[in-house]
Design a protein around this motif. Structure first.
Motif, short mmCIF file in Angstrom:
data_model
loop_
_atom_site.label_atom_id
_atom_site.label_comp_id
_atom_site.label_asym_id
_atom_site.label_seq_id
_atom_site.Cartn_x
_atom_site.Cartn_y
_atom_site.Cartn_z
N GLN A 83 0.84 -1.20 0.00
CA GLN A 83 0.00 0.00 0.00
C GLN A 83 0.88 1.26 0.00
N ASP A 84 0.69 2.08 -1.00
CA ASP A 84 1.51 3.28 -1.14
C ASP A 84 1.39 4.22 0.06
N GLU A 85 0.19 4.34 0.61
CA GLU A 85 0.01 5.25 1.73
C GLU A 85 0.75 4.76 2.97
N VAL A 86 0.79 3.44 3.15
CA VAL A 86 1.53 2.88 4.29
C VAL A 86 3.02 3.10 4.10
N ARG A 87 3.49 2.85 2.88
CA ARG A 87 4.90 3.07 2.57
C ARG A 87 5.29 4.54 2.79
N ALA A 88 4.44 5.45 2.34
CA ALA A 88 4.72 6.88 2.50
C ALA A 88 4.77 7.27 3.98
N TYR A 89 3.85 6.71 4.76
CA TYR A 89 3.84 7.00 6.20
C TYR A 89 5.13 6.52 6.86
N ILE A 90 5.55 5.29 6.55
CA ILE A 90 6.76 4.74 7.16
C ILE A 90 7.99 5.52 6.70
N THR A 91 8.03 5.88 5.43
CA THR A 91 9.14 6.69 4.93
C THR A 91 9.24 7.99 5.70
N GLY A 92 8.11 8.60 5.97
CA GLY A 92 8.08 9.88 6.67
C GLY A 92 8.56 9.82 8.11
N LEU A 93 8.62 8.62 8.68
CA LEU A 93 9.10 8.47 10.05
C LEU A 93 10.63 8.61 10.15
N HIS A 94 11.30 8.51 9.02
CA HIS A 94 12.76 8.54 9.00
C HIS A 94 13.25 9.97 8.72
N PRO A 95 13.93 10.60 9.65
CA PRO A 95 14.40 11.97 9.44
C PRO A 95 15.26 12.15 8.19
N ILE A 96 15.94 11.09 7.77
CA ILE A 96 16.78 11.20 6.58
C ILE A 96 15.95 11.31 5.30
N GLY A 97 14.64 10.98 5.40
CA GLY A 97 13.72 11.22 4.30
C GLY A 97 13.54 10.10 3.31
N ARG A 98 14.02 8.90 3.63
CA ARG A 98 13.87 7.77 2.71
C ARG A 98 14.02 6.46 3.47
N ILE A 99 13.73 5.37 2.76
CA ILE A 99 13.95 4.02 3.28
C ILE A 99 15.41 3.63 3.00
N GLY A 100 15.98 2.81 3.85
CA GLY A 100 17.36 2.37 3.66
C GLY A 100 17.47 1.25 2.64
N THR A 101 18.71 0.92 2.27
CA THR A 101 18.96 -0.17 1.33
C THR A 101 19.67 -1.32 2.04
N PRO A 102 19.54 -2.55 1.51
CA PRO A 102 20.26 -3.67 2.10
C PRO A 102 21.77 -3.44 2.17
N LEU A 103 22.33 -2.79 1.15
CA LEU A 103 23.76 -2.55 1.14
C LEU A 103 24.19 -1.65 2.29
N GLU A 104 23.35 -0.69 2.65
CA GLU A 104 23.69 0.20 3.76
C GLU A 104 23.77 -0.57 5.08
N VAL A 105 22.91 -1.55 5.24
CA VAL A 105 22.99 -2.41 6.43
C VAL A 105 24.22 -3.31 6.33
N ALA A 106 24.46 -3.86 5.14
CA ALA A 106 25.61 -4.74 4.94
C ALA A 106 26.91 -4.03 5.29
N ASN A 107 27.03 -2.76 4.93
CA ASN A 107 28.24 -2.01 5.24
C ASN A 107 28.46 -1.88 6.75
N ALA A 108 27.37 -1.71 7.50
CA ALA A 108 27.48 -1.65 8.96
C ALA A 108 27.90 -3.01 9.53
N VAL A 109 27.36 -4.07 8.95
CA VAL A 109 27.71 -5.43 9.39
C VAL A 109 29.18 -5.71 9.10
N LEU A 110 29.66 -5.28 7.92
CA LEU A 110 31.07 -5.45 7.59
C LEU A 110 31.97 -4.82 8.65
N PHE A 111 31.63 -3.61 9.04
CA PHE A 111 32.41 -2.92 10.08
C PHE A 111 32.45 -3.74 11.36
#
Length: 251
Positions: free
Chosen positions: A200-228
């Motif tokens: 549901q687009d409205e649900v996705r938009a609501y969840i996106t809006g909860l993030h101050p950075i203004g977007r949803i994260g990517t798997p690679l961004e999590v992977a980079n943290a795990v690598l560290f």
């Protein structure tokens, strides 16, 4: 390469964050053991690694079953000789948002996958790492393990448990040369996130809006943290929860 000649195991490595991390490990010249229940998707992860010149195997395993978990660690050691890194990432969101309508079966499934699965995985991973005198483990929790959302009561409880379990294990084995940490993502572009939004687009938009950075994260961004956390770059880090959440919890 920060993980050259290391042996890394990834549960939930068939898609999303697990697949991205398995590939990232291989790019850092680790030998990778991809673990999951879905054979076709697991083999696809391995194929991606091998096509890029990496080394990997797939082990079909259900992390809620002790015999399967023991076998996955045994397989890693029999093929590659040791186990240096484990990323315990297998998890589930659950289905029903209403606490009073949730069933005992749903409770059991959520807790078994998200908590029991990590406990069992660490049980056998740590046993092997103790023989070697070193190791690094990263467990996947969630921003929902730090702050609660009303529509995910069982998921929140399970991810809070992962954080507590990780802290206790990290303290227990700190002097044994084994570091154990948590990565805690917020909403990430995965099949699990799509399922949680119901498309549901409205649900996705609501969840996106909860993030101050203004977007949803990517798997690679999590992977980079795990690598560290998996590498010697984090050699003085244990028992910690690394938020990968676009500022969600900070607010």
């Amino acid at each position: 390469m920060i993980l050259q000649d290391k042996v890394a195991l990834v549960t939930g490595g068939t898609s999303g964050i697990g697949r991205a991390t398995a590939i990232a490990y291989a790019q850092q010249q680790a030998k990778v053991v991809v673990v999951g229940r879905r054979m076709n998707e697991g083999e696809e992860t391995v194929r991606s690694i091998k096509e890029a010149g990496g080394e990997a195997i797939f082990v079909q395993s259900d992390v809620t079953k002790e015999a399967d978990v023991e076998a996955m660690v045994d397989k890693a050691v029999s093929v590659f000789g040791r186990l240096d890194i484990a990323f315990n990432n297998a998890g589930t969101v659950g289905e029903n948002p209403s606490l009073i309508e949730q069933t005992e079966a749903e409770y059991d499934r959520t807790i078994n996958v998200n908590v029991k699965g990590i406990w069992l995985s660490m049980k056998y991973e740590i046993a092997q790492m103790l023989k070697q005198g070193s190791g690094a483990i990263v467990n996947t929790a969630s921003a929902n393990g730090v702050v609660a959302f009303p529509t995910f009561p069982l998921y929140t409880a399970s991810k809070s448990a992962v954080i507590g379990l990780t802290k206790a294990a990290a303290l227990q084995y700190a002097k044994a040369g084994i570091r154990i940490n948590v990565v805690a993502p917020a909403a990430i572009e995965t099949d699990m996130f799509e399922a949680a939004t119901g498309g549901q687009d409205e649900v996705r938009a609501y969840i996106t809006g909860l993030h101050p950075i203004g977007r949803i994260g990517t798997p690679l961004e999590v992977a980079n943290a795990v690598l560290f956390l998996s590498s010697d770059l984090a050699s003085f880090v244990t028992g910690e929860t690394l938020m990968v959440d676009g500022g969600l919890v900070a607010q």
